[in-house]
Structure formats: C-alpha cells, structure tokens
Design an enzyme around this catalytic site. Sequence first.
Site, PDB file in Angstrom:
ATOM      1  N   ILE A 172       0.849  -1.184   0.000  1.00  0.00           N
ATOM      2  CA  ILE A 172       0.000   0.000   0.000  1.00  0.00           C
ATOM      3  C   ILE A 172       0.889   1.239   0.000  1.00  0.00           C
ATOM      4  O   ILE A 172       1.801   1.353   0.832  1.00  0.00           O
ATOM      5  CB  ILE A 172      -0.909   0.011   1.242  1.00  0.00           C
ATOM      6  CG1 ILE A 172      -1.817  -1.230   1.267  1.00  0.00           C
ATOM      7  CG2 ILE A 172      -1.740   1.290   1.307  1.00  0.00           C
ATOM      8  CD1 ILE A 172      -2.586  -1.411   2.562  1.00  0.00           C
ATOM      9  N   SER A 173       0.666   2.173  -0.944  1.00  0.00           N
ATOM     10  CA  SER A 173       1.407   3.434  -1.029  1.00  0.00           C
ATOM     11  C   SER A 173       2.911   3.167  -1.198  1.00  0.00           C
ATOM     12  O   SER A 173       3.322   2.651  -2.226  1.00  0.00           O
ATOM     13  CB  SER A 173       1.096   4.311   0.189  1.00  0.00           C
ATOM     14  OG  SER A 173       1.601   5.618   0.015  1.00  0.00           O
ATOM     15  N   SER A 174       3.744   3.494  -0.222  1.00  0.00           N
ATOM     16  CA  SER A 174       5.164   3.173  -0.333  1.00  0.00           C
ATOM     17  C   SER A 174       5.366   1.682  -0.570  1.00  0.00           C
ATOM     18  O   SER A 174       6.245   1.260  -1.326  1.00  0.00           O
ATOM     19  CB  SER A 174       5.906   3.601   0.940  1.00  0.00           C
ATOM     20  OG  SER A 174       7.273   3.281   0.875  1.00  0.00           O
TER      21      SER A 174
END
Length: 446
Positions: A172-174
């Site tokens: 998720i994200s990074s």
Amino acid sequence: MYATPHSAPRRPLRSILLALVAALLPLLAASALTVPAAAAGEPARASARQRAVPAAALTEVTNFGTNPSNLRMYLYVPESVTPEPAVVVAVHWCTGSGPDMYNGTEYDTLADRYGFIVLYPSVTRSSKCFDVSSPQALRRGGGSDPVGIKSMIDWVARTYGADTGRIFATGISSGAMMTNVLLGDYPDVFAAGAAFSGVPFGCFATTDGSEWNSACSGGTVTRTPKEWGDLVRGAHPGYTGPRPRMQIWHGTQDDVLRYPNFGEQVKQWTDVQGVSRTPAATDTPQSGWTRTRYGGTGDRAPVEAISLQGVGHNLYTQGMASRVLTFFGLDGSGPAPQPQPGACKVAASVNAWNTGLTATVTVTNTGSATVSGWKLGFTLPAGQTVTGGWGATYTPSSGSVTATNVSYNGTIAPGASVSIGYQAGHGGDTAAPAAFTLNGTACAAG
C-alpha cells in the site's frame, strides 16, 4: 522472537563431564532406532518447520541474512500451514511498520484459511518509507531494501520449504511502490504482485539522496510503454524468463500519488508482459469500480487494473485482500497447495513475408484433467489482422483474439497437444503473440 541462542555461563569441569555422560547414554541407546535426517519422512520435517516460529502469532525474525538497510522482518505462519506453502510479502506504507500492515489488513486471517505464510518487512529509517528511489534500490542485488526483503524470502523458503514458484508481493502506497520495484528487480522470484496506490517502477528515481520525487507523485512523469518497460528490464539485464503478473489499484481522487500514475503503471506492465494495451475485458465488479484486464480475460490475466471513482489515496478496505488472493490464485478452499498458471503450455512460431505472415500455435495440456471445449486467448501485436485460420475460429480479427475449438479438436487429454494456425496481414511487426490463456488460465511458454 527467532534469534541466535546466547552462550550459557561456564560450569565446573566435573559437572560438565557428568552431564556429558548422562546425555550420551540415551543418545547411544536411541541411535539404533533412528534414521538419518536425510531419510526422515516429510511429516517429521514439516513438524520441525512449524516449530521455527510460534504458529498463529506475529513473530519477529532476526539474523535472516544479508540486510544492508537494516530492515526488520515479521512473520505470520498459520496453524494449518501447508506443505510447500506459498508466501505473500505484505509491504507497509510510509510512517507504517510490519506490525501496522499486519493489524491493518486481513492477510493473516486469509492465511489461516488457505495455509500460506505472510511476510511483513518493516523499515527502520526515520521516514518509515521504503527506498524506491535510489540507484541501489532499482537494480537487482543493488544493496538496499530489496536485498533485505529477498533475504527474508530466502529464509522462509529454507525454513518452511516454501514453494518458490508461489512467491507474491502486495503493498500500500510506499509498499505499492516497493511491490513494483521487487517485481522489476527479482522477476525470477515473484509470480505476481498487487499494488494499491503506487507508481511505476523507476518513477520515483532520484540521484541526490532524496526519498521523494515530486514530479512523479504529482503525476507529471509520463513515458512511452517501451520506455517504462525498459526501466524494468534494465533492473535485471539479460533476464529472458517469464515476468510476474501485476494487479494495479488506484483512486481517481488520489492527492498523494496522483491518478495519472495508474495509467503509467498499465503502460509499463503491459509492455513488460508483451500484451496489448487494449483491454481484453472490462467490467464493474463493484459500484464505482472499473476493472480492465490485459492479455487475458480470466482472474489471472497478465495485467489487471482496478480504478476506483472518487476515491482518494487511502483506498484499501477490508475485502480487497480476497480479490488479491483471487488474482494470485491462492483462494482455493481449504489449506492445500493451489493449482497455478501453467496447466497448459503454448508454443508459437511465425513465417513472415513483406505484408503477411502465417503463425502456428501448439497448445499442450500439462494438467492432470482432460480439457473438454477450449478457448485460447492471446493479443496480436499492433498492426496485425487475422485474414484466415485453421483448427479454430478466430474472433475478433485484431487486438485481443479468442481462438475457439472446432468440432474435431475440442478435447485435449492430459499430456496431449493440439495445433492450430492463422494467416494475418501486418504493418511491420511480425512477432508472435507473447502470452496465452486457455479457458482463462495463463499458459506457460514452451
């Protein structure tokens, strides 16, 4: 916590000798009854593996191998772990941690149901973001976070006899950005990935030591599909094997990693997979969602992309992990090894001339059950149009094509093959299709 044992305090020599004799007697008596470790049965080995870390609990593992960026490793092994289990690497977001990813997603409860192992890498640098920008991170064995994560995977494979053909990454994200990086750096390690709110491999690249790339996060970095694909291929030069499948999730109102990154990822991974950017299938699995599949129409298409209308950066919600497992092929009922893409094998060759070509395609059933009635999906390179064929009916004539069996070859027994072919005009690209699916299942090249 799994750790190297510490040394015990010294004892007097007399006590050591007495203890040694007492220990040797039962060992000598038992030696005639035991078998060498190499000859012990699989159940005994599996039992020993299950004791490596406590079952059904998040456990930190130390001393797992090369770890140049000082990552921490957390592991979840279910009570019902299967023999030769699959491994899901679940990668956290900036400011998060491995335990946060464990608590914020349901991969552990799904592991309880299906028997796979979940690995949670955890950043220790102050930003708590993964390195997806440095030159070291963007090449195989470069000496940053991907190297440490690869060491964690190797530890799990050695310790639990994991199926190295069923290693997956999601984030998720990074963590989504790291998922892109891991699949680029180690295409021979991962079977597939799922990225929630990420950016393409190499989009965040910097050379000044900065972890943040404002142009990429703002959605202003655009490249051609080939340019994006070359970045991935350059991470492991010379690699010619199969590439991991990719599932991409993004919200249209993402204000952290802007929505154009969704389309750029689609460009990148369709090019890496060698499939058309024209969707083979489009549907709406849930209100406000648009799902497109590339290079195949089934649950394990080479590339699957889900766009969430009106949703921001924090798009992950309960239930999405189950859809990830469907894409990975890990959602079969009960804790048992699941069948993977590769129950079929396809070889294709082309004989071309100035404006036309003929292609011969051989489909082999490598599974254990007879195929009764089949549809072979593939994507023609741009500019090619089918003008005729044999052994199947072909629709449509360009783009994502489905070849359907005719009356005399609709059954393929285990180990048997069927050959078909087609004629096509071309505009200069005379390549054979790069990927095939048989009744929605991705086939191995061969």
